[in-house]
Design a protein around this motif. Structure first.
Motif, PDB file in Angstrom:
ATOM      1  N   GLY A 166       6.241   3.639  17.579  1.00 45.72           N
ATOM      2  CA  GLY A 166       5.534   2.762  16.738  1.00 45.72           C
ATOM      3  C   GLY A 166       3.743   2.705  16.600  1.00 45.72           C
ATOM      4  N   THR A 167       3.307   3.660  17.290  1.00 48.96           N
ATOM      5  CA  THR A 167       1.927   3.822  17.309  1.00 48.96           C
ATOM      6  C   THR A 167       1.284   4.432  16.112  1.00 48.96           C
ATOM      7  N   GLY A 168       2.345   5.054  15.375  1.00 47.10           N
ATOM      8  CA  GLY A 168       1.980   5.815  14.067  1.00 47.10           C
ATOM      9  C   GLY A 168       1.835   7.291  14.523  1.00 47.10           C
ATOM     10  N   LYS A 169       2.458   7.686  15.223  1.00 48.93           N
ATOM     11  CA  LYS A 169       2.757   9.228  15.691  1.00 48.93           C
ATOM     12  C   LYS A 169       3.154  10.003  14.527  1.00 48.93           C
ATOM     13  N   THR A 170       4.480   9.562  13.826  1.00 46.75           N
ATOM     14  CA  THR A 170       5.052  10.167  12.900  1.00 46.75           C
ATOM     15  C   THR A 170       3.991  10.372  11.801  1.00 46.75           C
ATOM     16  N   SER A 171       3.387   9.026  11.437  1.00 45.51           N
ATOM     17  CA  SER A 171       2.700   9.047  10.244  1.00 45.51           C
ATOM     18  C   SER A 171       1.379   9.941  10.318  1.00 45.51           C
TER      19      SER A 171
ATOM     20  N   ASP B 145      -4.500   1.270   7.309  1.00 46.27           N
ATOM     21  CA  ASP B 145      -4.772   1.523   5.878  1.00 46.27           C
ATOM     22  C   ASP B 145      -3.569   0.874   5.003  1.00 46.27           C
TER      23      ASP B 145
ATOM     24  N   ASN C  17      -5.115   4.769  16.545  1.00 42.87           N
ATOM     25  CA  ASN C  17      -4.717   4.602  15.129  1.00 42.87           C
ATOM     26  C   ASN C  17      -4.518   3.019  14.802  1.00 42.87           C
ATOM     27  N   ARG C  18      -4.632   2.567  13.700  1.00 46.33           N
ATOM     28  CA  ARG C  18      -4.433   1.352  12.912  1.00 46.33           C
ATOM     29  C   ARG C  18      -5.742   0.598  13.649  1.00 46.33           C
TER      30      ARG C  18
ATOM     31  N   PRO D  92      -8.255   4.151  10.874  1.00 44.65           N
ATOM     32  CA  PRO D  92      -8.102   2.763  10.511  1.00 44.65           C
ATOM     33  C   PRO D  92      -6.644   2.336   9.988  1.00 44.65           C
TER      34      PRO D  92
ATOM     35  N   ASP E 155       5.024   3.239   1.973  1.00 46.26           N
ATOM     36  CA  ASP E 155       6.380   2.903   2.976  1.00 46.26           C
ATOM     37  C   ASP E 155       7.174   2.041   1.987  1.00 46.26           C
TER      38      ASP E 155
ATOM     39  N   ILE F 110      -0.939   2.932   3.111  1.00 41.24           N
ATOM     40  CA  ILE F 110       0.478   3.382   3.979  1.00 41.24           C
ATOM     41  C   ILE F 110       1.478   2.696   3.777  1.00 41.24           C
TER      42      ILE F 110
ATOM     43  N   ASP G 250      11.816  14.271  17.621  1.00 48.19           N
ATOM     44  CA  ASP G 250      12.022  12.672  17.968  1.00 48.19           C
ATOM     45  C   ASP G 250      13.414  12.281  17.393  1.00 48.19           C
TER      46      ASP G 250
HETATM   47  N1  ATP Z   1      -3.031   4.000  10.031  1.00 48.55           N
HETATM   48  C1  ATP Z   1      -2.222   3.121   9.585  1.00 48.55           C
HETATM   49  N2  ATP Z   1      -2.378   2.148   8.774  1.00 48.55           N
HETATM   50  C2  ATP Z   1      -1.289   1.487   8.463  1.00 48.55           C
HETATM   51  N3  ATP Z   1       0.201   1.524   8.857  1.00 48.55           N
HETATM   52  C3  ATP Z   1       0.179   2.417   9.764  1.00 48.55           C
HETATM   53  C4  ATP Z   1      -0.689   3.495  10.117  1.00 48.55           C
HETATM   54  N4  ATP Z   1      -0.063   4.322  10.568  1.00 48.55           N
HETATM   55  C5  ATP Z   1       1.250   4.005  10.838  1.00 48.55           C
HETATM   56  N5  ATP Z   1       1.481   2.957  10.241  1.00 48.55           N
HETATM   57  C6  ATP Z   1       2.718   2.289   9.856  1.00 48.55           C
HETATM   58  O1  ATP Z   1       3.150   2.086  11.248  1.00 48.55           O
HETATM   59  C7  ATP Z   1       4.587   1.967  11.253  1.00 48.55           C
HETATM   60  C8  ATP Z   1       4.899   3.054  12.629  1.00 48.55           C
HETATM   61  O2  ATP Z   1       4.403   4.375  12.447  1.00 48.55           O
HETATM   62  P1  ATP Z   1       5.001   5.260  12.582  1.00 48.55           P
HETATM   63  O3  ATP Z   1       6.935   5.458  12.084  1.00 48.55           O
HETATM   64  O4  ATP Z   1       4.439   6.587  12.249  1.00 48.55           O
HETATM   65  O5  ATP Z   1       5.035   5.337  14.210  1.00 48.55           O
HETATM   66  P2  ATP Z   1       5.836   6.176  15.465  1.00 48.55           P
HETATM   67  O6  ATP Z   1       4.926   6.133  16.424  1.00 48.55           O
HETATM   68  O7  ATP Z   1       6.072   7.509  15.044  1.00 48.55           O
HETATM   69  O8  ATP Z   1       7.152   5.537  15.805  1.00 48.55           O
HETATM   70  P3  ATP Z   1       8.595   5.764  16.027  1.00 48.55           P
HETATM   71  O9  ATP Z   1       8.441   7.012  17.042  1.00 48.55           O
HETATM   72  O10 ATP Z   1       9.188   4.596  16.559  1.00 48.55           O
HETATM   73  O11 ATP Z   1       9.047   6.428  14.810  1.00 48.55           O
HETATM   74  C9  ATP Z   1       5.080   2.766  10.202  1.00 48.55           C
HETATM   75  O12 ATP Z   1       5.477   1.603   9.223  1.00 48.55           O
HETATM   76  C10 ATP Z   1       3.915   3.142   9.528  1.00 48.55           C
HETATM   77  O13 ATP Z   1       3.790   3.166   8.072  1.00 48.55           O
END
Ligand code: ATP
Length: 255
Positions: free
Chosen positions: A12-17, A219, A191-192, A217, A226, A222, A40
């Motif tokens: 949920g930290t945004g690692k995948t993004s 954003d 992130n975020r 930041p 989604d 994003i 993952d």
């Molecule tokens: N910089 C950002 N600004 C806005 N939304 C973001 C940002 N980074 C990630 N998100 C959103 O946050 C949510 C979690 O991001 P993501 O799926 O990339 O996380 P993750 O760490 O890979 O989580 P998981 O392992 O559970 O998939 C998603 O809905 C994504 O669109």
């Protein structure tokens, strides 16, 4: 040999993004073949990259085991390993500017580890074909101890903009040293970030001895992408997350 960038961090930290936007960066700036690896089982790197997956490593392993059990003929008299190699090559999704390999959700006892081993083996094998490999790792830290990512040029640890997130990142950072992983450089991305907390968290992380690569930041684009089911690799150059991440990646001398 490919330059390998791995992403780690809790779910949920945004690692995948960040992984998807790193693929975008490499495609646009380096213009050389990129392999994206979704290691993952909980994440959907393919969605962030805007592509469909037809076969995962987990599924292929299951199919191969069934072929062995049923005693069915293998095409061209291939050995089991040759057949599996062939299937893995076929499973790589070829998209515009990058290819993608997905671990999927292996089922049954021992399958998770087996799939992890397979992905490691093929990442090594395929990294001779690509100039860059980007690996979206299992959330949390246990994958590091299983050494999914054994030769890594740059490990980016991703945290959300919270004190707890930074503390978790510190544990991951500590594991890199403790397990003597083959990681040349590692740094944190917060992130975020949406306000002044980013700089306070940067200070906290630095006080903890973590190298901070930079802040990305929150954003709204994003969220919009989604919502529309569009891959964030399509984000425009004026996206604030894209601009910030590109600045961070430019600061590393990525070969
Ligand atoms: N910089 C950002 N600004 C806005 N939304 C973001 C940002 N980074 C990630 N998100 C959103 O946050 C949510 C979690 O991001 P993501 O799926 O990339 O996380 P993750 O760490 O890979 O989580 P998981 O392992 O559970 O998939 C998603 O809905 C994504 O669109």
């Amino acid at each position: 040999m490919a330059y390998v960038i791995a992403l780690a961090g809790k779910g949920g930290t945004g690692k995948t993004s960040i992984a998807a936007l790193t693929v975008k960066y490499l495609m646009e700036k380096k213009k050389k073949p990129v392999l994206a690896v979704d290691a993952d089982s909980n994440s959907c790197l393919n969605d962030a990259l805007g592509v469909n997956v037809h076969a995962t490593i987990g599924q292929l392993r299951e199919e191969s085991l069934q072929t062995i059990r049923s005693g069915a003929d293998r095409p061209g008299g291939m050995s089991m390993e040759q057949l599996f190699d062939y299937q893995v090559q076929q499973s790589v999704v070829e998209a515009k500017g990058f290819d993608l390999m997905v671990m999927g959700r292996p089922e049954g006892p021992g399958c998770y580890c087996a799939a992890n081993n397979i992905i490691r083996k093929y990442t090594d094998k395929l990294s001779e074909t690509y100039s860059y490999v980007v690996i979206d790792n299992e959330a949390g830290m246990e994958h590091l101890s299983r050494r999914t990512t054994h030769k890594v040029d740059l490990l980016l640890i991703v945290s959300d903009p919270t004190v707890r997130g930074v503390r978790t990142a510190k544990r991951i950072d500590g594991l890199v040293k403790e397990l003597e992983l083959d990681v040349a450089k590692h740094a944190l991305i917060i992130n975020r970030v949406s306000g002044g907390e980013g700089e306070e968290l940067r200070k906290l992380a630095e006080e903890m001895g973590i190298t901070v690569a930079g802040l990305v930041p929150q954003d709204h684009q994003i969220f919009e992408y989604d919502l529309q089911g569009k891959g964030i690799v399509e984000l425009p150059a004026d996206s604030i997350a894209v601009t910030a991440l590109y600045g961070i990646l430019n600061s590393f001398s990525i070969g």
